[in-house]
Design an enzyme around this catalytic site. Structure first.
Site, mmCIF file in Angstrom:
data_model
loop_
_atom_site.group_PDB
_atom_site.id
_atom_site.type_symbol
_atom_site.label_atom_id
_atom_site.label_comp_id
_atom_site.label_asym_id
_atom_site.label_seq_id
_atom_site.Cartn_x
_atom_site.Cartn_y
_atom_site.Cartn_z
ATOM 1 N N ASP A 1 -5.883 5.270 9.667
ATOM 2 C CA ASP A 1 -7.478 5.149 9.645
ATOM 3 C C ASP A 1 -7.746 3.632 8.631
ATOM 4 O OD1 ASP A 1 -6.808 7.738 10.699
ATOM 5 O OD2 ASP A 1 -6.705 8.858 8.840
ATOM 6 N N HIS B 1 0.826 -1.187 -0.175
ATOM 7 C CA HIS B 1 -0.214 -0.039 -0.299
ATOM 8 C C HIS B 1 1.014 1.181 0.427
ATOM 9 C CE1 HIS B 1 -3.280 -2.408 -0.022
ATOM 10 N NE2 HIS B 1 -4.655 -1.720 0.368
ATOM 11 N N GLU C 1 -9.254 14.134 14.521
ATOM 12 C CA GLU C 1 -8.591 14.517 13.004
ATOM 13 C C GLU C 1 -8.967 16.024 12.677
ATOM 14 O OE1 GLU C 1 -8.176 11.637 9.965
ATOM 15 O OE2 GLU C 1 -6.995 10.327 11.437
#
Ligand code: FAD
Length: 524
Positions: free
Chosen positions: A166, A102, A282
């Site tokens: 996240d 990723h 956030e």
């Protein structure tokens, strides 16, 4: 999943070894008798085109680097064996651990080298990949494990790690090689601040257990070390009792100064065991591009979309402050009061606070819903020219004026999530390899762009303009998940940490074998 040769016969083994050796230009014999001979891994070394293809790309869909072979290990010894083989070769070849791939700029690739497909370890762990201690105080987790699996396995014991990313479909080894940040970082620190111990196979093929008290140099090097010092095969992660549910709140601001002032106020309550502190904080930008939701998360009740959209059109940028308060059976009657106290006096736009009440696990796994939606629309496996930055607090207002308003609004191409939220430096450990700004509070800003295969250049240009602005304005920005192409840029990135980083490389991977896709020591 890449496929190895179906019948690993003696002749197949000999064929692969000799082919690999000739491809790599290897002639020297192995001499480390503590490790299994290379014959033991030949049936796990794949030259299959589909395995090679899969190891040649990543989530970014920007870089393509073709390895000579892919190792699908079934044990730690297999990985050590491969590294040993390269280390003892007259011309060592490069080796990259690929976690879940990723990365967005080829960081887990090995051009002309060998990629170690870490996920193949999962099949062979026989349930030992995630082991929770009897007292529930820590979990021993394989470097190849996904965080979603760590969450599910630990929740069965009523406990969980405290620091997350996240998105949970990332490997433990992959995020520990970077930092692992999210809305918990202001209070618990990044994931790299939440590790007791690790097993690491160095570039010299030594299998080393390291911690703050034992082989500490390797421990601190590997955390945030971009895969340069060794392959993490086990990490011991602290656990705490898991909350049952969360109150999840978003508040909208049209004033950046008020938005950041409130963020900083909220993260000032940050004691790890302070029950008054938030569990997560956030922030993000909302700009005029259709729905206020995006692939990363859908949150706002549809009936409120028109009022949010019209506010965005009026102000061009709206700032969204997002917080979470954990609760369980003991605190379910007091959590609302606690939250009210915490959020009293904040300066969000009246009428623009939205709340949800969800299971803790559902909150942590929130991005996966966005992934499934994007996949169903063919918008997941597309180029991702991401840019992630750390900005010192003193410069964040200038960054808003120069970048969010001066570049992003003007170019008007940004449709994906843009994250902006602060963290406390004291929750990081400077002995680790990760690089952050010097100030006590710094912001992370993430431009998580998706582009088409034809229009990526516009996003690359925007990223370049942002970096140029920061350089010229002396913003003192540091890249997170950094990507550079020249050694000078890396030296500049590491700053005062460069000498140590380089010295650790000579110590743990002197032949520059590991993680060549980062292009730090293999950048020619
Ligand atoms: P890979 O991309 O496979 O590898 C990354 C680097 O680590 C490579 O250099 C590789 O060689 C090395 N490596 C891999 N495994 C090991 C190992 N076991 N030992 C040593 N080195 C290893 N990051 C955050 O911090 N917070 C977020 O909220 C966040 N959200 C994300 C959401 C999405 C949708 C995506 C795509 C990425 C996100 N990231 C986030 C970034 C992510 O943490 C990094 O890209 C991370 O490297 C991905 O893990 P991976 O397992 O895919 O690693």
């Amino acid at each position: 999943m890449a496929v190895s040769f179906p019948i690993p016969s003696y002749f197949t083994a000999i064929f692969i070894i000799s082919r690999l050796m000739s491809i790599m230009g290897i002639s020297k014999h192995l001499n480390n008798k503590l490790l299994p001979p290379l014959d033991n891994i030949t049936d796990k070394l794949s030259l299959d085109p589909s395995a090679i293809e899969s190891a040649s790309q990543d989530f970014g869909h920007i870089v393509k680097s073709i390895p000579k072979a892919v190792l699908q290990p079934s044990s730690i010894a297999d990985i050590a064996s491969l590294i040993n083989f390269s280390y003892n070769s007259s011309i060592p070849f490069t080796i990259a651990a690929k976690g879940h791939g990723h990365s967005v700029r080829g960081q887990a690739m090995a051009n002309d080298g060998v990629v170690v497909d870490m996920t193949s370890m999962k099949k062979h762990r026989n349930g030992t990949g995630i082991w929770v201690s009897n007292d529930g105080v820590y979990a021993d987790v394989g470097g190849e494990q996904l965080w979603i699996d760590v969450l599910n396995a630990t929740l069965k014991h009523g406990v969980a790690p405290v620091s997350w990313t996240d998105y949970l479909y990332l490997t433990v080894g992959g995020t520990l090689s970077n930092g692992g940040i999210s809305g918990q970082s202001f209070r618990y620190g990044p994931q790299i601040s939440n590790v007791y111990e690790m097993d690491v196979i160095t570039g010299k093929a030594e299998i080393v257990t390291c911690s703050p008290n034992k082989n500490s140099e390797l421990f601190y090097a590997a955390l945030g070390g971009l895969g340069q010092f060794g392959i993490i095969t086990r990490a011991r992660i602290p656990l705490e009792p898991a909350p049952k549910r969360v109150k999840w709140i978003r508040m909208l601001y049209n004033d950046f100064t008020a938005f950041t002032r409130d963020q900083e106020l909220l993260i000032s309550i940050n004691g790890r065991h302070d029950s008054h502190a938030l569990g997560y904080l956030e922030g993000s930008l909302l700009m005029d591009h259709g729905s206020p939701d995006n692939w990363r998360s859908s949150f706002f009740p549809p009936k409120h979309h028109p009022k949010i959209t019209s506010s965005i059109i009026n102000h061009r940028i709206i700032y969204c402050l997002e917080v979470v308060k954990h609760y369980d059976y003991q605190t379910q009657n007091t959590v609302d009061k606690e939250l009210e106290q915490l959020l009293k006096g904040l300066s969000y736009m009246p009428g623009f606070m939205f709340e949800k009440d969800v299971l803790y696990a559902e909150f942590l796994n929130r991005v996966q819903r966005g992934e499934l939606k994007a996949r169903s629309q063919g918008l997941w496996d597309v180029p991702h020219p991401w840019l992630n930055l750390f900005i010192p607090k003193s410069q964040i207002q200038r960054f808003n004026d120069g970048v969010f308003k001066g570049i992003v609004l003007e170019r008007n191409i940004t449709t994906g999530p843009v994250l902006v939220y602060p963290m406390n430096r004291k929750k990081w450990d400077d002995r680790m390899s990760a690089v952050i700004p010097d100030e006590e509070i710094f912001y992370t800003v993430g431009f998580l762009h998706s582009s088409g295969f034809d229009d990526r250049e516009a996003f690359d240009d925007q990223n370049k303009e942002i970096l140029k602005f920061c350089e010229e304005a002396g913003i003192g920005v540091k890249q997170y998940l950094p990507h550079f192409t020249s050694k000078d840029e890396w030296v500049h990135h590491f700053g005062s940490k460069w000498e140590t980083f380089q010295q650790r490389k000579f110590q743990f991977d002197p032949k520059m074998i590991l993680s060549p896709g980062q292009r730090i020591f293999n950048n020619n």
